[in-house]
Write a protein that holds these residues in place. Structure first.
Motif, PDB file in Angstrom:
ATOM      1  N   LEU A 135       0.832  -1.195   0.000  1.00  0.00           N
ATOM      2  CA  LEU A 135       0.000   0.000   0.000  1.00  0.00           C
ATOM      3  C   LEU A 135       0.871   1.251   0.000  1.00  0.00           C
ATOM      4  CD1 LEU A 135      -2.533  -1.139   2.758  1.00  0.00           C
ATOM      5  CD2 LEU A 135      -2.869  -1.237   0.273  1.00  0.00           C
ATOM      6  N   HIS A 136       0.368   2.306  -0.634  1.00  0.00           N
ATOM      7  CA  HIS A 136       1.065   3.584  -0.623  1.00  0.00           C
ATOM      8  C   HIS A 136       0.849   4.293   0.708  1.00  0.00           C
ATOM      9  CE1 HIS A 136       2.301   3.563  -4.747  1.00  0.00           C
ATOM     10  NE2 HIS A 136       1.073   3.563  -5.235  1.00  0.00           N
ATOM     11  N   SER A 137       1.816   5.140   1.067  1.00  0.00           N
ATOM     12  CA  SER A 137       1.609   6.116   2.139  1.00  0.00           C
ATOM     13  C   SER A 137       2.034   7.474   1.608  1.00  0.00           C
ATOM     14  CB  SER A 137       2.409   5.757   3.393  1.00  0.00           C
ATOM     15  OG  SER A 137       3.787   6.039   3.217  1.00  0.00           O
ATOM     16  N   ARG A 138       1.451   8.531   2.172  1.00  0.00           N
ATOM     17  CA  ARG A 138       1.775   9.875   1.718  1.00  0.00           C
ATOM     18  C   ARG A 138       3.247  10.197   1.948  1.00  0.00           C
ATOM     19  NH1 ARG A 138      -0.215  12.142  -2.038  1.00  0.00           N
ATOM     20  NH2 ARG A 138       1.970  12.255  -2.644  1.00  0.00           N
TER      21      ARG A 138
ATOM     22  N   GLN B 262       5.822   8.145   2.131  1.00  0.00           N
ATOM     23  CA  GLN B 262       6.650   7.406   1.172  1.00  0.00           C
ATOM     24  C   GLN B 262       6.686   8.109  -0.176  1.00  0.00           C
ATOM     25  OE1 GLN B 262       4.721   4.249  -0.945  1.00  0.00           O
ATOM     26  NE2 GLN B 262       6.388   2.802  -0.462  1.00  0.00           N
ATOM     27  N   LEU B 263       5.526   8.479  -0.679  1.00  0.00           N
ATOM     28  CA  LEU B 263       5.451   9.122  -1.985  1.00  0.00           C
ATOM     29  C   LEU B 263       6.133  10.488  -1.968  1.00  0.00           C
ATOM     30  CD1 LEU B 263       1.786   8.212  -2.982  1.00  0.00           C
ATOM     31  CD2 LEU B 263       3.897   7.152  -3.809  1.00  0.00           C
TER      32      LEU B 263
ATOM     33  N   GLU C 203       9.533  11.384  -4.245  1.00  0.00           N
ATOM     34  CA  GLU C 203       9.412  12.512  -5.173  1.00  0.00           C
ATOM     35  C   GLU C 203      10.505  13.542  -4.906  1.00  0.00           C
ATOM     36  OE1 GLU C 203       6.154  15.898  -6.617  1.00  0.00           O
ATOM     37  OE2 GLU C 203       5.671  14.494  -5.006  1.00  0.00           O
TER      38      GLU C 203
ATOM     39  N   GLN D 217      13.580   7.235 -10.775  1.00  0.00           N
ATOM     40  CA  GLN D 217      12.835   6.395  -9.849  1.00  0.00           C
ATOM     41  C   GLN D 217      13.632   6.214  -8.565  1.00  0.00           C
ATOM     42  OE1 GLN D 217      11.857   2.662 -11.757  1.00  0.00           O
ATOM     43  NE2 GLN D 217      10.232   3.566 -13.006  1.00  0.00           N
TER      44      GLN D 217
ATOM     45  N   TYR E 222      13.487   3.846  -4.672  1.00  0.00           N
ATOM     46  CA  TYR E 222      12.877   2.793  -3.864  1.00  0.00           C
ATOM     47  C   TYR E 222      13.466   2.884  -2.467  1.00  0.00           C
ATOM     48  CZ  TYR E 222      11.415  -1.875  -2.326  1.00  0.00           C
ATOM     49  OH  TYR E 222      10.847  -2.923  -1.639  1.00  0.00           O
TER      50      TYR E 222
ATOM     51  N   THR F 136       6.897  -5.119 -11.146  1.00  0.00           N
ATOM     52  CA  THR F 136       6.125  -5.418  -9.943  1.00  0.00           C
ATOM     53  C   THR F 136       6.518  -6.780  -9.371  1.00  0.00           C
ATOM     54  OG1 THR F 136       4.264  -4.131 -10.782  1.00  0.00           O
ATOM     55  CG2 THR F 136       3.804  -5.709  -9.009  1.00  0.00           C
TER      56      THR F 136
END
Length: 420
Positions: A92-95, A97-98, A102, A112, A114, A286
């Motif tokens: 799942l994404h989290s704010r 993390q994103l 970025e 990219q 990770y 993925t």
């Protein structure tokens, strides 16, 4: 601060041994030699032990505490994040993390990113990414060349890419790696063949004694990679996130890697690292990397706080100025005590000693309330917080001078005893 002095120890006392087993440490596996002091509080440049003694820390967890001990910005970020979500899960994404990936991509010119837990994991992931790229773009090439006494972590592949794997027969030795001398372009040219997929280097080999790559060498490596169509991987776990006075060390060399690993200072003391990729090196699909805690929201929030602090106007300039001030002071001490070469950049420096007394100096420094590390038996390493003050540098130099004097006195006493 509680400044203290102790009687001068003998040379035997100055050799760093693991403390005897007692109630406080008998359950701890003896994988690392540690002094007997137990530390309970840290703030900025200082650590305090259970006896309320204050120590000036110029190791800072080997550079992991980029903003010093318990920095307010990291504490606030973690506290705020804990009120919302800590770890939503790998799928799942989290704010946070994103936001962190970025920011990393924007400020490093990467495509990219990770997030991982440690620099070693980031190097493992970089090796896997390079070999995936080799399958897609270089006929299945998988061989990776590393140089000198580099240390790329403690996973199976990373250990095989590190010089320490060759020196310790108990460590894993996986195929697909070769090692050549550092700062030696002809050796690299000779080692590349049709099976080579990447060259993997540290801009500064920290564990080897803080040995920087020359600009001629690193630019030559980049040119070789471009000419032969192979990848350049830079391990910036030690040098990234402002340690050298720029966000990445590659910026000072004027090179551009295909894959970069960062760690240590990114989390400001908490476990956080990142894998950065550019261009066609962005080829993971993925399901090809997994991990329970990779990029969890709590650690990512700490990383955002650190990155924001490092990118504040004037911060990196301060690192460069403080680094020069530290280097000038260390050079004066080296001259006074007849030690050797000083190597490094920004706020990572290695001082070569005149003999293999680094462990003795580290313990003598602890007697003086100063925390240092020995990169090699004859080399001290200095990795203070990036926001270290000139007053702290001056205080460190005074304590280091007293430590040098302790060791010299103990050595003279030993020589007199042998003569008798």
């Amino acid at each position: 601060m509680n400044l203290f002095r102790r009687p001068a120890p003998s040379l035997d006392d100055l050799v760093l041994h693991a403390p005897p087993h007692d109630f406080s440490n008998h359950c701890l596996m003896p994988t690392v030699a540690r002094p007997s002091e137990v530390f309970v509080q840290g703030q900025g440049a200082w650590l305090s032990d259970t006896d309320d003694r204050a120590y000036l820390d110029f190791s800072q967890g080997g550079g992991a505490n980029s903003l010093g001990h318990s920095p307010q910005a990291v504490r606030d970020a973690i506290a705020a994040q804990m009120q919302t979500v800590i770890n939503p899960g790998m799928g799942l994404h989290s704010r946070a993390q994103l936001d962190l990936v970025e920011r990393l991509c924007h400020h490093t010119g990467s495509d990219q990113a990770y997030l991982l837990n440690s620099g070693g994991e980031a190097c493992e992931a970089a090796i896997r990414l390079a070999r995936k790229w080799g399958q897609l773009h270089r006929g299945g090439a998988y061989h990776i060349i590393t140089a000198g006494n580099g240390c790329h972590g403690h996973g199976f592949a990373a250990m095989s890419a590190s010089a320490v794997a060759r020196e310790n027969r108990f460590e894993p030795q996986l195929p697909g790696f070769s090692h050549v001398p550092f700062n030696d372009l002809p050796a690299l040219h000779a080692a590349v063949d049709a099976h080579t997929v990447a060259i993997m280097l540290e801009p500064i080999q920290s564990a080897a004694g803080v040995i920087p790559a020359t600009e001629h060498y690193l630019k030559g490596v980049e040119r070789l990679c471009r000419e032969l169509g192979i990848l350049l991987i830079l391990d910036e776990v030690q040098t990234g996130i402002g340690r050298c006075g720029s966000l990445l060390a590659e910026q000072q060399y004027g090179v551009r890697a295909d894959i970069i690993t960062i760690g240590k200072g990114l989390g400001g003391g908490v476990p956080l690292a990142a894998l950065l990729a550019r261009g066609t090196a962005c080829c993971f699909e993925t399901g090809e990397l997994d991990g329970t805690h990779h990029g969890n929201a709590l650690m990512a929030a700490a990383g955002i706080a650190v990155l924001d602090a490092v990118l504040t106007d004037g911060f990196l300039e301060h690192v460069r100025e403080s680094g020069l001030y530290l280097a000038e002071g260390l050079a004066r001490l080296a001259y006074r005590y007849e030690h050797g070469q000083l190597r490094g950049n920004g706020l990572i420096w290695g001082l070569t000693l005149s003999d293999d007394s680094a462990s003795a100096v580290v313990k003598a420094a602890l007697h003086e309330g100063l925390i240092l590390t020995a990169a090699q038996p004859d080399c001290l390493r200095f990795t203070p917080a990036l926001n270290v003050s000139k007053n702290h540098i001056d205080e460190m130099l005074l304590r280091l001078a007293r430590a040098f004097s302790r060791v010299r006195t103990a050595q003279l006493q030993c020589r007199k005893g042998i003569a008798v």
